[in-house]
Write a protein that holds these residues in place. Structure first.
Motif, mmCIF file in Angstrom:
data_model
loop_
_atom_site.group_PDB
_atom_site.id
_atom_site.type_symbol
_atom_site.label_atom_id
_atom_site.label_comp_id
_atom_site.label_asym_id
_atom_site.label_seq_id
_atom_site.Cartn_x
_atom_site.Cartn_y
_atom_site.Cartn_z
ATOM 1 N N THR A 72 49.316 -0.607 54.051
ATOM 2 C CA THR A 72 47.965 -0.066 53.888
ATOM 3 C C THR A 72 47.948 1.124 52.939
ATOM 4 O O THR A 72 46.890 1.702 52.683
ATOM 5 N N SER A 73 49.141 1.535 52.467
ATOM 6 C CA SER A 73 49.231 2.649 51.523
ATOM 7 C C SER A 73 50.487 2.481 50.682
ATOM 8 O O SER A 73 51.282 1.561 50.902
ATOM 9 N N ARG A 86 56.510 -1.900 57.969
ATOM 10 C CA ARG A 86 55.064 -1.827 57.714
ATOM 11 C C ARG A 86 54.552 -0.467 58.171
ATOM 12 O O ARG A 86 54.447 -0.188 59.361
ATOM 13 N N ASP A 87 54.317 0.396 57.210
ATOM 14 C CA ASP A 87 53.657 1.684 57.447
ATOM 15 C C ASP A 87 54.382 2.554 58.472
ATOM 16 O O ASP A 87 53.745 3.207 59.309
#
Length: 854
Positions: A576-577, A545-546
Motif C-alpha cells: 500500500t506504500s 506486505r507492509d
C-alpha cells in the motif's frame, strides 16, 4: 497354584501308616530331600505326580516322598496301597484341615535336610529335584522357587491370559537383577531348609489362603536368600476357571486382611490398601463393598453377564478389562467381609502407618563415582535406592516390606533399565569443557519475574559455555535454547535465579538432566571432519506486505549469514506504500520485486520465478534466521534424493500468555529437535495427509527441479486469500505424494515472533482451521491420495482426534481457542470456493506487470 485346601470338609479315608516299599530301603540312609505333597480328592492327578518323581535323574535313595491326605474320599488311600515306588514313600493324615496344615504335617515328618513342597497337579521334569539342589548350592538357608510351567485346562481368552500371567512371573524371576520378595514364594513348587522352616513355625494354618506369601515375608525377614530355578521345572495343570478365579480373588482379599492383622507393615504393599486412600475409585469401592454390598453384587452380576457377548463380538481387550474389574471387585468384597466394617479397615491402615519405620535408602547421582556406589550398596545392603542424574530422578528401587535387601545385581539391573536416561549424560559430562569461573555479567541484571505466565529467553552454546540473552531477557523463569556449535539440542528452563557461584553448575545440571538433549549433543557433526561440504548458491525469498519494522530485523539476520554465495530476494506483495521498496533500496546486496496480486502463494510463486539459483529457500518477514541456516540447508541438500527441506522454528519471544500458550500448549511451529525423512515412495496416505507435521512455510527450501516436477504453490491458498492458510502444507503434501523426499533438518532453524495477544492468537487458530480444511479440499481435487483416505482422515484424525478430543478433554487447551479452530473449519469450503474464483480472475495478470528491482 491350585489350592487343595479350597474344598468342603468330608470324612477322610484311612491313611497309609506304612510305607509302600520295603522297609530296609527307607532306613538305610537319611534322604537329602523330602518331597511333601498335600492332596485332596485328586487321585489320578496325584498318581501322575508320583510317577513323574519315579523317573527323576536324582538317585531314588537320595529323596523321600510324603503324601499328606487332606480329607480324601475318592479312593486315594487304596490306590496308593496298591502301588510301589523306587523311592521311600509315606502317606499321612494331617492334624488339621487345609493345605497349610497338610504341608506342616509333612514337614514335621520329613527326614531330609531340604523340603520340596509340590502340589498334586504338577508333573515334575526328570531334572526337577536335581535342579532344586543345584539352585540351593552351598548355602543351606537358600529358599528355591521352581518353575511351574502352566498347562491351562480352561483355554480360550481366560486360559491365554492366565498362562501369560504365569509366564511373566517366571520371566521376571529369571532376570539376574530381579529383586525377590515374599510375593515370589509359591508353595506349589518350593524348596526350603527343613530346620529353618520349622524354626519359623511353618505355614500359618489360620489363613484361608496366601499362606505361602505370609511364610515368604517371614523368610525374607529372617535373612533367608531367595532363588529361582528354571531347571526345577514342573508342568502345572491349572484347573482354574473364570468362576473359580473370582472365588479365589475373594479368598485372597480375606487372607490379605488376616495377614495385615498379623504383619501391619505389609498392609500398604498389598492390594487390600486400595480403599485406604481418598480417591474416587476407593470411595466407590467402599460404598459397594462395605455400605451397600447388595448393590455391588448386583452390579457384578450384571457386568459379568456381558462377558459372553463380548466374546461373541470378538472384543478381547474389552473382555479382559471387564474381567479384571470383576476380579478386583471380588477381591475387595473379600477384604470388606474379613475387615467387618469401615472403621475396622481404617484401623488396620492406621496401625500400618504407625509401625512402618523409615527404612535406610541410598541416594546417589550417576554423574558421580559408580564404583564407589556399587561398593556402598554391597556393603550396606539398603532397603531402598534412589538414583538421579544431574539431580533429576532416573531410577528408584523403593523400600518394600518383605523384599530382599538391595545388592550389586539390583543396582546393575537398575542401571541397565535406565541406560537411556543417564548414559548419554555421563558421556556428555566427560566430553564438555570445564565450566567458566565467572557467571555472565548480564545475568546480574536479570531479576525474578513478577509474571508467572511469561518467560525470558537466552541461547546457550555448550561447546564453550557461551550464554547469549535474547532481546526480551528481563527476568525468571529463564528459558534457554541449548545448542552445541551449529546444532540445536533442546530447551532448559531455570525457574528462579541460582546462586551466582553456582550459576554454571546449575545450568550444566539442567542440561545433563535431559537424556534426549544429551543424546543429540553426542551425535557426529553434520559435516564430518576433513570432508569439504558443497556450498551451492541459494536464493532466499522473503515475502512481505507492509511490515517494514519486522522485515528490517529479518533482513539484518540474513545479512549476518555465514553463507556468502546467496541471493536475498524480497517479494513485496500488493503493497500500500513504497516503504518496503525504500527499505530494501537502503540495504546493499538485497533484491526487490513487487507482486501486485494479493496472496502469499502469489508472492511465493513470484519468488520462484525471479530466483537466480536452483535451490530456493523461504522464510517469513517476522523471523530471524540463525547465522548457520543456509549452511545446514546446503548440507541436507547434499543428499541427491532430497527434494525439499524444512527446518526448526523456535519462539523469538515468550513474554505474553498468548505466546506461551501457542508454543507450549498448541505446539508452536517447531517439529522437534530430531531430523527425519518423508520419502515419497514409502509414506502412507495418513502420514502424507498430516503434512502439518513436516514443517511450516516460515522455514522451507526446494530444489527448482522439485518445483518443476510437482508444480507451483496454489494461489487459492494461504494468507491474503479467503482460505487464510494451508499453502505451505499443501505443497509439502503434494510434493511427497508425487514422489519427492522431504527432509526435516532442525540444524536449519529460525526464530519466529508469535502473536502477542489472545485476540491475535484466536484469529490465527481460526485461520489454521480454515486453511487446513482448504488444504484437504485441494488435495481431494488434485487426487494426490484416494478421496476415501482424505475423508477418513478428516473425520477420524483431524475432526475427531484433534478438534473433538480437545473439546471433550481439553487438558491444558482452551476450549475457546479450540472452538476458534473449529469455527475456521466451518468457513473452509465457502472460503475455498471464493479463493478459487479469485485466483482464476488474477491468473491473467502476469508478473510482467510488476517489474523487479535488482
Amino acid at each position: 497354584m491350585s489350592d487343595p485346601a479350597m474344598s468342603d470338609p468330608a470324612m477322610s479315608e484311612p491313611a497309609m501308616s506304612e510305607p509302600a516299599m520295603s522297609e530296609p530301603a527307607m532306613l538305610e540312609t537319611l534322604p537329602e530331600i523330602s518331597v511333601v505333597i498335600p492332596t485332596h480328592n485328586r487321585c489320578a492327578s496325584l498318581l501322575r505326580t508320583l510317577e513323574s518323581l519315579a523317573v527323576q535323574s536324582l538317585a531314588p535313595d537320595r529323596f523321600e516322598v510324603i503324601t499328606v491326605l487332606d480329607a480324601v474320599t475318592d479312593g486315594t488311600a487304596g490306590a496308593l496301597k496298591s502301588r510301589t515306588w523306587p523311592f521311600a514313600f509315606r502317606a499321612l493324615v494331617p492334624e488339621t484341615r487345609g493345605a497349610a496344615g497338610a504341608r506342616n504335617t509333612g514337614a514335621r515328618a520329613a527326614r531330609g535336610e531340604r523340603i520340596v513342597f509340590l502340589d498334586d497337579d504338577m508333573l515334575a521334569d526328570p531334572g526337577f529335584l536335581a535342579g532344586h539342589l543345584r539352585a540351593a548350592g552351598a548355602d543351606p538357608r537358600s529358599v528355591v522357587v521352581g518353575q511351574s510351567a502352566p498347562v491351562i485346562g480352561a483355554g480360550g481368552w481366560f486360559g491365554d491370559a492366565l498362562a501369560d500371567w504365569w509366564h511373566e512371573q517366571f520371566r521376571a524371576m529369571a532376570d539376574p537383577g530381579h529383586r525377590f520378595s515374599y510375593r515370589d514364594v509359591m508353595s506349589g513348587n518350593l524348596s526350603v531348609p527343613r530346620a529353618e522352616f520349622l524354626a519359623l513355625g511353618g505355614f500359618d494354618e489360620a489363613l484361608l489362603c496366601r499362606e505361602d506369601f505370609e511364610l515368604g515375608y517371614r523368610l525374607v525377614l529372617s535373612g533367608a536368600p531367595l532363588r529361582y530355578s528354571a531347571d526345577a521345572r514342573a508342568l502345572h495343570h491349572d484347573a482354574s476357571t473364570p468362576e473359580r478365579n473370582l472365588a479365589r480373588a475373594r479368598a485372597e482379599g480375606r487372607a490379605d486382611i488376616q495377614i495385615a492383622r498379623k504383619h501391619p507393615a505389609m498392609f500398604f504393599d498389598m492390594k487390600s490398601a486400595g480403599m485406604a486412600f481418598p480417591a474416587t475409585g476407593a470411595r466407590v469401592l467402599r460404598l459397594l463393598t462395605f455400605r451397600a454390598p447388595w448393590a455391588g453384587q448386583a452390579l457384578s452380576r450384571t457386568l459379568g453377564a456381558a462377558l459372553p457377548a463380548l466374546r461373541v463380538l470378538g472384543m478381547r481387550n474389552r473382555w479382559l478389562l471387564l474381567g479384571g474389574y470383576l476380579r478386583a471387585f471380588a477381591y475387595h468384597a473379600g477384604v470388606a467381609t474379613e475387615a467387618g466394617s469401615p472403621a475396622a479397615y481404617d484401623g488396620l491402615a492406621a496401625a500400618a502407618r504407625a509401625v512402618t519405620p523409615a527404612p535406610p535408602v541410598i541416594e546417589a547421582d550417576l554423574l558421580g563415582d559408580l564404583d564407589a556406589l556399587r561398593s556402598k550398596v554391597e556393603s550396606e545392603g539398603p532397603q531402598g535406592l534412589r538414583l538421579t542424574c544431574g539431580g533429576k530422578p532416573v531410577a528408584e528401587l523403593p523400600a518394600l516390606p518383605g523384599a530382599e535387601p538391595i545388592a550389586g545385581r539390583h543396582l546393575d539391573a537398575a542401571l541397565r533399565q535406565s541406560l537411556d536416561r543417564w548414559a548419554a549424560a555421563r558421556l556428555l559430562a566427560a566430553d564438555l569443557a570445564p565450566l567458566p569461573a565467572d557467571h555472565p555479567d548480564w545475568i546480574d541484571g536479570v531479576g525474578q519475574s513478577t509474571a508467572a505466565d511469561t518467560h525470558s529467553l537466552a541461547e546457550l552454546d555448550i561447546e564453550g559455555w557461551s550464554l547469549t540473552p535474547r532481546e526480551t531477557t528481563s527476568g525468571y523463569p529463564l528459558r534457554i535454547l541449548v545448542r552445541r556449535d551449529r546444532l540445536p539440542l533442546g530447551w532448559i528452563t531455570l525457574l528462579s535465579p541460582p546462586q551466582p557461584s553456582q550459576f554454571w553448575a546449575t545450568v550444566r545440571d539442567h542440561v545433563l538432566r535431559d537424556p534426549a538433549l544429551c543424546t543429540r549433543a553426542l551425535r557426529p557433526a553434520p559435516a564430518p571432519a576433513g570432508r569439504q561440504m558443497p556450498r551451492p548458491p541459494i536464493t532466499v525469498v522473503v515475502c512481505t506486505r507492509d511490515r517494514t519494522e519486522t522485515l528490517a530485523r529479518c533482513l539484518a539476520a540474513l545479512a549476518a549469514l555465514d553463507y556468502p554465495d546467496r541471493q536475498i530476494l524480497v517479494v513485496d506483495n500488493a503493497p500500500t506504500s513504497d516503504a518496503t521498496r525504500t527499505l530494501v533500496a537502503s540495504l546493499p546486496g538485497i533484491d526487490h520485486v513487487c507482486e501486485t496480486r494479493p496472496g502469499l502463494d502469489w508472492a511465493r510463486n513470484r519468488g520462484l520465478a525471479e530466483a537466480a539459483h536452483d535451490i530456493i529457500a523461504f522464510t517469513d518477514d517476522d523471523t530471524e534466521v540463525d547465522r548457520h541456516w543456509l549452511t545446514a540447508l546446503a548440507e541436507t541438500f547434499d543428499d541427491p534424493l532430497v527434494g525439499l527441506v524444512t527446518g526448526l522454528v523456535v519462539p523469538m519471544k515468550l513474554d505474553t500468555p498468548a505466546r506461551i500458550y501457542f508454543e507450549d500448549v498448541y505446539g508452536g511451529m517447531g517439529k522437534g529437535f530430531d531430523p527425519f525423512l518423508r520419502p515419497g515412495n514409502a509414506t502412507g496416505p495418513r502420514e502424507i495427509l498430516w503434512a502439518s507435521g513436516c514443517g511450516v512455510g516460515a522455514n522451507m527450501a526446494f530444489r527448482r527441479a522439485t518445483i518443476a516436477r510437482v508444480g507451483n504453490f496454489d494461489p487459492a491458498l494461504d494468507v491474503g486469500t479467503a482460505t487464510r492458510g494451508g499453502g505451505d502444507i499443501e505443497m509439502f503434501h503434494r510434493a511427497v505424494a508425487r514422489g519427492a523426499t522431504l527432509a526435516y533438518q532442525p540444524a536449519a532453524f529460525v526464530w519466529h515472533e508469535h502473536r502477542a495477544d489472545v485476540g491475535g492468537l484466536h484469529r490465527q487458530l481460526a485461520d489454521n482451521g480454515s486453511g487446513f480444511g482448504a488444504y484437504l479440499l485441494t488435495s481431494a481435487r488434485n487426487r494426490t491420495v484416494p478421496r476415501a483416505a482424505i475423508l477418513s482422515f478428516a473425520l477420524r484424525d483431524w475432526i475427531g482426534g484433534w478438534l473433538v478430543r480437545r473439546m471433550v478433554r481439553p487438558g491444558r487447551h482452551s476450549r475457546r481457542l479450540v472452538a476458534a479452530e473449529a469455527t475456521g473449519l466451518l468457513k473452509a469450503y465457502p472460503g475455498y470456493r471464493k479463493a478459487q474464483m479469485r485466483a482464476a480472475e488474477l491468473a491473467g495478470e502476469g508478473p510482467e506487470q510488476a517489474p523487479s528491482t535488482k
